[in-house]
Design a protein around this motif. Structure first.
Motif, PDB file in Angstrom:
ATOM      1  N   ALA A   1       0.854  -1.186   0.000  1.00 21.27           N
ATOM      2  CA  ALA A   1       0.000   0.000   0.000  1.00 21.27           C
ATOM      3  C   ALA A   1       0.893   1.240   0.000  1.00 21.27           C
ATOM      4  N   PRO A   2       0.423   2.353  -0.549  1.00 24.45           N
ATOM      5  CA  PRO A   2       1.301   3.525  -0.671  1.00 24.45           C
ATOM      6  C   PRO A   2       1.680   4.183   0.643  1.00 24.45           C
ATOM      7  N   THR A   3       0.793   4.130   1.627  1.00 24.31           N
ATOM      8  CA  THR A   3       1.053   4.764   2.923  1.00 24.31           C
ATOM      9  C   THR A   3       0.531   3.875   4.041  1.00 24.31           C
ATOM     10  N   CYS A   4       0.954   4.169   5.262  1.00 28.05           N
ATOM     11  CA  CYS A   4       0.451   3.430   6.424  1.00 28.05           C
ATOM     12  C   CYS A   4      -1.053   3.665   6.596  1.00 28.05           C
ATOM     13  N   LYS A   5      -1.504   4.879   6.299  1.00 28.37           N
ATOM     14  CA  LYS A   5      -2.937   5.162   6.408  1.00 28.37           C
ATOM     15  C   LYS A   5      -3.722   4.340   5.396  1.00 28.37           C
ATOM     16  N   ALA A   6      -3.196   4.225   4.175  1.00 30.85           N
ATOM     17  CA  ALA A   6      -3.867   3.418   3.154  1.00 30.85           C
ATOM     18  C   ALA A   6      -3.941   1.954   3.581  1.00 30.85           C
ATOM     19  N   LEU A   7      -2.864   1.450   4.205  1.00 37.19           N
ATOM     20  CA  LEU A   7      -2.882   0.079   4.709  1.00 37.19           C
ATOM     21  C   LEU A   7      -3.928  -0.074   5.803  1.00 37.19           C
ATOM     22  N   ALA A   8      -3.981   0.893   6.713  1.00 39.48           N
ATOM     23  CA  ALA A   8      -4.965   0.834   7.797  1.00 39.48           C
ATOM     24  C   ALA A   8      -6.385   0.807   7.237  1.00 39.48           C
ATOM     25  N   GLU A   9      -6.642   1.606   6.225  1.00 38.27           N
ATOM     26  CA  GLU A   9      -7.970   1.615   5.610  1.00 38.27           C
ATOM     27  C   GLU A   9      -8.261   0.287   4.920  1.00 38.27           C
ATOM     28  N   ASP A  10      -7.239  -0.289   4.278  1.00 36.49           N
ATOM     29  CA  ASP A  10      -7.422  -1.596   3.647  1.00 36.49           C
ATOM     30  C   ASP A  10      -7.747  -2.662   4.691  1.00 36.49           C
ATOM     31  N   ILE A  11      -7.080  -2.596   5.842  1.00 36.44           N
ATOM     32  CA  ILE A  11      -7.338  -3.558   6.921  1.00 36.44           C
ATOM     33  C   ILE A  11      -8.776  -3.433   7.405  1.00 36.44           C
ATOM     34  N   VAL A  12      -9.234  -2.201   7.596  1.00 32.53           N
ATOM     35  CA  VAL A  12     -10.605  -1.970   8.054  1.00 32.53           C
ATOM     36  C   VAL A  12     -11.616  -2.461   7.020  1.00 32.53           C
ATOM     37  N   ARG A  13     -11.282  -2.316   5.742  1.00 31.92           N
ATOM     38  CA  ARG A  13     -12.194  -2.793   4.687  1.00 31.92           C
ATOM     39  C   ARG A  13     -12.127  -4.309   4.522  1.00 31.92           C
ATOM     40  N   GLY A  14     -11.179  -4.953   5.193  1.00 34.21           N
ATOM     41  CA  GLY A  14     -11.031  -6.394   5.065  1.00 34.21           C
ATOM     42  C   GLY A  14     -10.202  -6.818   3.872  1.00 34.21           C
ATOM     43  N   GLU A  15      -9.416  -5.909   3.327  1.00 33.28           N
ATOM     44  CA  GLU A  15      -8.622  -6.198   2.133  1.00 33.28           C
ATOM     45  C   GLU A  15      -7.147  -6.428   2.441  1.00 33.28           C
ATOM     46  N   ALA A  16      -6.750  -6.320   3.709  1.00 32.63           N
ATOM     47  CA  ALA A  16      -5.355  -6.523   4.105  1.00 32.63           C
ATOM     48  C   ALA A  16      -5.314  -6.946   5.571  1.00 32.63           C
ATOM     49  N   ARG A  17      -4.117  -7.308   6.054  1.00 28.11           N
ATOM     50  CA  ARG A  17      -3.923  -7.713   7.442  1.00 28.11           C
ATOM     51  C   ARG A  17      -2.815  -6.875   8.070  1.00 28.11           C
ATOM     52  N   GLU A  18      -2.830  -6.823   9.382  1.00 29.29           N
ATOM     53  CA  GLU A  18      -1.778  -6.086  10.080  1.00 29.29           C
ATOM     54  C   GLU A  18      -0.408  -6.682   9.775  1.00 29.29           C
ATOM     55  N   GLU A  19      -0.365  -8.004   9.589  1.00 29.15           N
ATOM     56  CA  GLU A  19       0.907  -8.685   9.343  1.00 29.15           C
ATOM     57  C   GLU A  19       1.506  -8.339   7.989  1.00 29.15           C
ATOM     58  N   ASP A  20       0.729  -7.648   7.121  1.00 23.97           N
ATOM     59  CA  ASP A  20       1.293  -7.227   5.838  1.00 23.97           C
ATOM     60  C   ASP A  20       2.393  -6.189   6.028  1.00 23.97           C
ATOM     61  N   CYS A  21       2.364  -5.486   7.153  1.00 24.97           N
ATOM     62  CA  CYS A  21       3.414  -4.519   7.475  1.00 24.97           C
ATOM     63  C   CYS A  21       4.649  -5.276   7.960  1.00 24.97           C
ATOM     64  N   VAL A  22       5.752  -5.143   7.248  1.00 26.56           N
ATOM     65  CA  VAL A  22       6.985  -5.858   7.578  1.00 26.56           C
ATOM     66  C   VAL A  22       7.458  -5.500   8.984  1.00 26.56           C
ATOM     67  N   TYR A  23       7.378  -4.238   9.336  1.00 29.91           N
ATOM     68  CA  TYR A  23       7.848  -3.791  10.652  1.00 29.91           C
ATOM     69  C   TYR A  23       6.962  -4.325  11.763  1.00 29.91           C
ATOM     70  N   TYR A  24       5.679  -4.315  11.554  1.00 29.86           N
ATOM     71  CA  TYR A  24       4.750  -4.848  12.556  1.00 29.86           C
ATOM     72  C   TYR A  24       4.960  -6.348  12.725  1.00 29.86           C
ATOM     73  N   LEU A  25       5.143  -7.064  11.610  1.00 28.16           N
ATOM     74  CA  LEU A  25       5.355  -8.511  11.679  1.00 28.16           C
ATOM     75  C   LEU A  25       6.664  -8.824  12.390  1.00 28.16           C
ATOM     76  N   ARG A  26       7.702  -8.064  12.091  1.00 28.42           N
ATOM     77  CA  ARG A  26       8.990  -8.292  12.749  1.00 28.42           C
ATOM     78  C   ARG A  26       8.885  -8.077  14.257  1.00 28.42           C
ATOM     79  N   GLU A  27       8.186  -7.022  14.654  1.00 24.95           N
ATOM     80  CA  GLU A  27       8.020  -6.744  16.080  1.00 24.95           C
ATOM     81  C   GLU A  27       7.202  -7.840  16.755  1.00 24.95           C
ATOM     82  N   SER A  28       6.185  -8.338  16.071  1.00 24.73           N
ATOM     83  CA  SER A  28       5.358  -9.406  16.635  1.00 24.73           C
ATOM     84  C   SER A  28       6.168 -10.688  16.816  1.00 24.73           C
TER      85      SER A  28
END
Length: 462
Positions: free
Chosen positions: A387-414
């Protein structure tokens, strides 16, 4: 008719999953999922920016081939003003117009001639509608589509007149039927376009129920054949041109506004600049403007992705060509059909494609979810998630089109947290149970390896 028809498409075989397109798309219509780009048809405005920036040529435009001329009993060419700017040392548009006839067309109707009619109608509209200033040009279909989905408060400021290409198509069809006696379906109106946006307009127009344009050809396809035909025209071509400086100037940024004989205007080109102007208009930062001309392509239509010449070189060529032309040669009172081809028959309406919910309450609730997600995401706008921005990813997650784990940094921290928990558990159990401790030790090493791999992937992305 599909209101979200698009002329820009993806060739998956050429796409390598890079993020050039997602970072440059003005409406954030592109995502990269599973190593391939995906275009959201509701968000896309066919500006062609992704075609321009894709290093692998995976984004392409759909348009008709030159053989469509043979499909009709009578064909009319509609050359865009930007077509004239593609040729070196051109000093007479009649050379191009006669070459189009040699190429196989039965007649020619200059879009620049229709542009002069639209300029005259626009001057009248501005004089009669002072209460709704500034008026925004509707000549660029991508800009109209952008306003339709992203700037609903500006819809009332749109100029309710058909673009020159539609006016030219309408006049050409009427003239051809009167001249030949053929039914409309046997007549092919073919526009020679500098951009994919006009292809989309012909298939799914805004402001009118159905476009009179039957086929859209690309300047880059017509150019080589036309070049050879121009050599056969000779030094003394037949006079068939019907436009002057005002009409030809529409091919470059500022040309439309220049034909209104007012200094109270703003002209911007390039989709990023267009968006900034529209945001300022929405914030009411301009209080003394009469007219706003906006072109999605840099330099205006000469910068379209279906042209062959550098847009800035083309702009100079267009200025040189118009130097000795009359100011205008086409007028509203010259033809009886001009007025009936001019005004919109359908209104442009807001399309809330960016809404997060079906109603206001749901949208507010999902907006709160987006805000909470943004606090968890790194805010780097790196594009690694597709996704182009973190906000766009967040909106995709809310729409059910993406997951939090799609963020490399979030997945690494998890994974790092999971590794620490397993390590702590293994250390606690290893003291009292040798076999269990050994198992958990191996699990800890496995989780640590995954965490290290994710960190390496993150480094490669950067």
């Amino acid at each position: 008719m599909d209101k979200f028809y698009h002329s820009v498409h993806l060739d998956e075989d050429l796409c390598r999953g890079c993020i050039n397109c997602i970072k440059r798309c003005p409406t954030q219509a592109i995502r990269v999922r599973n190593g391939k780009a995906r275009i959201n048809s509701k968000f896309c405005i066919d500006c062609g920016e992704c075609i321009r920036v894709c290093p692998h040529h995976a984004k392409q435009a759909s348009y008709d081939g030159l053989d469509v001329i043979k499909e009709y009993k009578y064909t009319v060419a509609l050359p865009a003003p930007s077509l004239y700017s593609q040729f070196n040392n051109l000093d007479d548009v009649n050379i191009v117009l006669n070459a189009l006839l040699l190429m196989g067309f039965d007649d020619v109707m200059e879009v620049s001639a229709a542009a002069e009619l639209v300029s005259e109608a626009t001057r009248e509209y501005l004089a009669e509608h002072q209460e709704n200033l500034p008026i925004i040009s509707t000549a660029c279909p991508s800009v109209v589509r952008l306003i339709r989905v992203r700037f609903p408060n500006l819809i009332s400021h749109l100029l309710p007149l058909n673009p020159p290409v539609e006016v030219a198509a309408c006049l050409a069809a009427k003239r051809a039927m009167e001249k030949t006696g053929l039914p409309r379906e046997d007549i092919g109106i073919c526009f020679i376009s500098p951009c994919p946006s006009k292809v989309t307009y012909a298939k799914a127009p805004l402001g009118t129920e159905k476009s009179q344009i039957d086929r859209v050809l690309a300047i880059k396809d017509v150019y080589p054949r036309l070049l050879s035909c121009m050599k056969a025209v000779g030094p003394d071509p037949k006079e068939i041109g019907t436009s002057g400086k005002i009409g030809v100037s529409w091919g470059r940024s500022g040309g439309e506004a220049g034909g209104l004989f007012t200094e109270s205007y703003l002209a911007a080109d390039g989709i990023e600049n267009v968006i900034r102007v529209l945001e300022d208009l929405e914030d009411q930062k301009f209080t003394s403007l009469q007219f706003v001309e906006l072109d999605a392509c840099s330099g205006g239509c000469v910068g379209g992705v279906l042209t062959v010449e550098n847009p800035y070189v083309a702009e100079v060529k267009l200025k040189r060509l118009r130097k000795y032309m009359p100011v205008a040669r086409s007028h509203m009172d010259d033809g009886e059909h001009a007025e009936e081809c001019m005004a919109w028959t359908n209104q442009v309406v807001y399309e809330p494609v960016f809404s997060l919910g079906q109603n206001m309450m749901e949208s507010f609730a999902r907006l709160n979810q987006v805000e909470r997600l943004l606090k968890k995401l790194p805010g780097l706008d790196c594009g690694s998630c597709g996704a182009p921005t973190c906000k766009a990813l967040a909106e995709d997650i809310v729409r059910g089109e993406a997951r939090e784990e799609d963020c490399v940094y979030y997945l690494r921290e998890s994974l790092h947290k999971l590794s620490c928990e397993v390590s702590h558990l293994a250390d606690g159990m290893a003291a009292g149970e040798k076999d269990g401790g050994e198992t958990l030790r191996l699990l800890k090493e496995y989780i640590q390896k995954i965490s290290d791999d994710m960190a390496k992937l993150d480094e490669e992305k950067r």
